[in-house]
Scaffold this motif. Sequence first.
Motif, PDB file in Angstrom:
ATOM      1  N   ARG A 216      32.843  25.946  20.777  1.00  0.00           N
ATOM      2  CA  ARG A 216      33.738  25.871  21.827  1.00  0.00           C
ATOM      3  C   ARG A 216      35.332  25.569  21.045  1.00  0.00           C
ATOM      4  NH1 ARG A 216      29.841  20.832  23.691  1.00  0.00           N
ATOM      5  NH2 ARG A 216      32.002  20.499  24.884  1.00  0.00           N
ATOM      6  N   LEU A 217      35.325  25.281  20.184  1.00  0.00           N
ATOM      7  CA  LEU A 217      36.735  25.035  19.678  1.00  0.00           C
ATOM      8  C   LEU A 217      37.666  26.242  19.138  1.00  0.00           C
ATOM      9  CD1 LEU A 217      36.940  21.598  18.251  1.00  0.00           C
ATOM     10  CD2 LEU A 217      38.355  22.165  20.250  1.00  0.00           C
ATOM     11  N   GLU A 218      36.822  27.172  18.727  1.00  0.00           N
ATOM     12  CA  GLU A 218      37.301  28.468  18.071  1.00  0.00           C
ATOM     13  C   GLU A 218      37.634  28.436  16.779  1.00  0.00           C
ATOM     14  OE1 GLU A 218      38.993  31.053  20.415  1.00  0.00           O
ATOM     15  OE2 GLU A 218      37.815  30.672  22.457  1.00  0.00           O
ATOM     16  N   ILE A 219      36.568  27.007  15.668  1.00  0.00           N
ATOM     17  CA  ILE A 219      37.631  27.385  14.703  1.00  0.00           C
ATOM     18  C   ILE A 219      36.336  27.666  13.709  1.00  0.00           C
ATOM     19  CG2 ILE A 219      38.722  25.505  15.254  1.00  0.00           C
ATOM     20  CD1 ILE A 219      37.300  23.486  15.057  1.00  0.00           C
ATOM     21  N   ARG A 220      36.222  27.224  12.541  1.00  0.00           N
ATOM     22  CA  ARG A 220      35.277  27.342  11.402  1.00  0.00           C
ATOM     23  C   ARG A 220      34.375  26.594  10.908  1.00  0.00           C
ATOM     24  NH1 ARG A 220      38.254  29.014   6.654  1.00  0.00           N
ATOM     25  NH2 ARG A 220      39.780  27.128   6.744  1.00  0.00           N
ATOM     26  N   GLU A 221      33.037  27.065  10.756  1.00  0.00           N
ATOM     27  CA  GLU A 221      31.892  25.014  10.919  1.00  0.00           C
ATOM     28  C   GLU A 221      32.514  24.143   9.463  1.00  0.00           C
ATOM     29  OE1 GLU A 221      27.255  24.569  10.410  1.00  0.00           O
ATOM     30  OE2 GLU A 221      27.943  26.477  10.885  1.00  0.00           O
ATOM     31  N   GLY A 222      33.009  23.562   9.747  1.00  0.00           N
ATOM     32  CA  GLY A 222      32.518  22.547   8.843  1.00  0.00           C
ATOM     33  C   GLY A 222      34.536  22.200   8.460  1.00  0.00           C
ATOM     34  N   ASP A 223      35.809  22.708   9.331  1.00  0.00           N
ATOM     35  CA  ASP A 223      36.799  22.294   9.825  1.00  0.00           C
ATOM     36  C   ASP A 223      37.028  20.954  10.125  1.00  0.00           C
ATOM     37  OD1 ASP A 223      37.486  24.352   8.760  1.00  0.00           O
ATOM     38  OD2 ASP A 223      38.215  25.594  10.847  1.00  0.00           O
ATOM     39  N   PRO A 224      37.853  20.111   9.801  1.00  0.00           N
ATOM     40  CA  PRO A 224      38.396  19.171  10.019  1.00  0.00           C
ATOM     41  C   PRO A 224      38.525  18.498  11.248  1.00  0.00           C
ATOM     42  CG  PRO A 224      39.985  19.704   8.952  1.00  0.00           C
ATOM     43  CD  PRO A 224      38.930  20.787   8.315  1.00  0.00           C
ATOM     44  N   VAL A 225      38.277  17.445  11.873  1.00  0.00           N
ATOM     45  CA  VAL A 225      38.096  17.676  14.088  1.00  0.00           C
ATOM     46  C   VAL A 225      38.362  15.580  13.698  1.00  0.00           C
ATOM     47  CG1 VAL A 225      37.153  19.525  14.729  1.00  0.00           C
ATOM     48  CG2 VAL A 225      35.829  17.411  14.395  1.00  0.00           C
ATOM     49  N   MET A 226      39.729  15.530  14.653  1.00  0.00           N
ATOM     50  CA  MET A 226      39.379  13.684  15.219  1.00  0.00           C
ATOM     51  C   MET A 226      38.289  13.721  16.351  1.00  0.00           C
ATOM     52  SD  MET A 226      40.310  11.407  14.133  1.00  0.00           S
ATOM     53  CE  MET A 226      42.181  12.163  13.096  1.00  0.00           C
ATOM     54  N   ARG A 227      36.981  12.971  16.639  1.00  0.00           N
ATOM     55  CA  ARG A 227      36.018  12.394  17.270  1.00  0.00           C
ATOM     56  C   ARG A 227      36.646  11.116  17.590  1.00  0.00           C
ATOM     57  NH1 ARG A 227      29.860  13.224  16.378  1.00  0.00           N
ATOM     58  NH2 ARG A 227      29.079  11.126  18.017  1.00  0.00           N
ATOM     59  N   THR A 228      36.206  10.839  18.856  1.00  0.00           N
ATOM     60  CA  THR A 228      36.801   9.942  19.395  1.00  0.00           C
ATOM     61  C   THR A 228      35.332   9.567  20.278  1.00  0.00           C
ATOM     62  OG1 THR A 228      38.585   9.635  19.077  1.00  0.00           O
ATOM     63  CG2 THR A 228      37.260   8.647  20.974  1.00  0.00           C
ATOM     64  N   ASP A 229      34.333   8.409  20.325  1.00  0.00           N
ATOM     65  CA  ASP A 229      33.389   8.048  21.494  1.00  0.00           C
ATOM     66  C   ASP A 229      33.373   6.927  21.742  1.00  0.00           C
ATOM     67  OD1 ASP A 229      30.881   9.762  20.016  1.00  0.00           O
ATOM     68  OD2 ASP A 229      31.058   8.834  18.326  1.00  0.00           O
ATOM     69  N   TYR A 230      33.496   6.940  23.386  1.00  0.00           N
ATOM     70  CA  TYR A 230      33.774   6.801  24.909  1.00  0.00           C
ATOM     71  C   TYR A 230      32.890   5.406  25.358  1.00  0.00           C
ATOM     72  CZ  TYR A 230      38.779   9.000  23.760  1.00  0.00           C
ATOM     73  OH  TYR A 230      40.148   9.243  23.336  1.00  0.00           O
ATOM     74  N   VAL A 231      32.731   4.879  25.687  1.00  0.00           N
ATOM     75  CA  VAL A 231      32.233   3.991  27.033  1.00  0.00           C
ATOM     76  C   VAL A 231      33.147   3.815  28.052  1.00  0.00           C
ATOM     77  CG1 VAL A 231      30.424   2.234  27.653  1.00  0.00           C
ATOM     78  CG2 VAL A 231      30.497   3.202  24.873  1.00  0.00           C
TER      79      VAL A 231
END
Length: 251
Positions: A120-135
């Motif tokens: 979905r982000l058109e990057i390589r699997e394993g590339d670093p991302v910032m993940r945020t979970d919300y309620v």
Amino acid sequence: MVDPAPYLVIAEELRGRIVGGEFTPGDRLPSVAELGRAHGVSPSVGARAYAVLVEDGLVISRHGAGHYVRGPESPDVLVRRSRPRAEDSPFAQGAAEQGAVGSWRHETTTAVADAAVAARLEIREGDPVMRTDYVYLADGAPVQLATSWEPTAITGSSLIVLPEAGPYAGVGVAARMRVIGIDVGEAVERVRARSATRAEASALGVNHGAPVLFVERTYYDQSNGRPVETADVTMRGDRWVAEYGRRPARS
């Protein structure tokens, strides 16, 4: 005759501007610091003025995101609309327009993109991302969940690397991305109905298998088509309807 306290003067001025239509439901009101500068008083005086208007039901307050004009009533069903140029949180603004107090809990972690997120982000699997979970909550009740991923290759060296910390905490993706010179326009969304998983049902306070609206949302850099953020959004089916497009103004 004793003059009214400064906070009451400010409250009445704001009341007049709201009733007179200068500020409409969902509008963000001046900050307490701005009120202080405008009236030559301390920010605490502005805060007391807002406390009066909150008690009177004209204004809602969200910790860390300011004060908003309250809508006519707290709704049983919320309408989700796109807000591509929102400066504040689209959720908080939309809830305020409809008479609800919008707030949220969040947790941000560094992660690596799995195969689905990488595609979905058109990057390589394993590339670093910032993940945020919300309620997300409306008037204190959970109504929506979201998990967002942003490539750290885009945001990692900037002030917006942490979506809910720093000077741009609490604003929407579009407003944050403009800080680093990226115009994202409207998000691309894929919406479908499905049943809540056990984890989603527990977080949303519904029965396992209850209907939810599930959205895969992605924002793109309008200059080059590169994805800059993608998210999974899960909304309670009994609390939300989604509305797309804008009705033209009547002449």
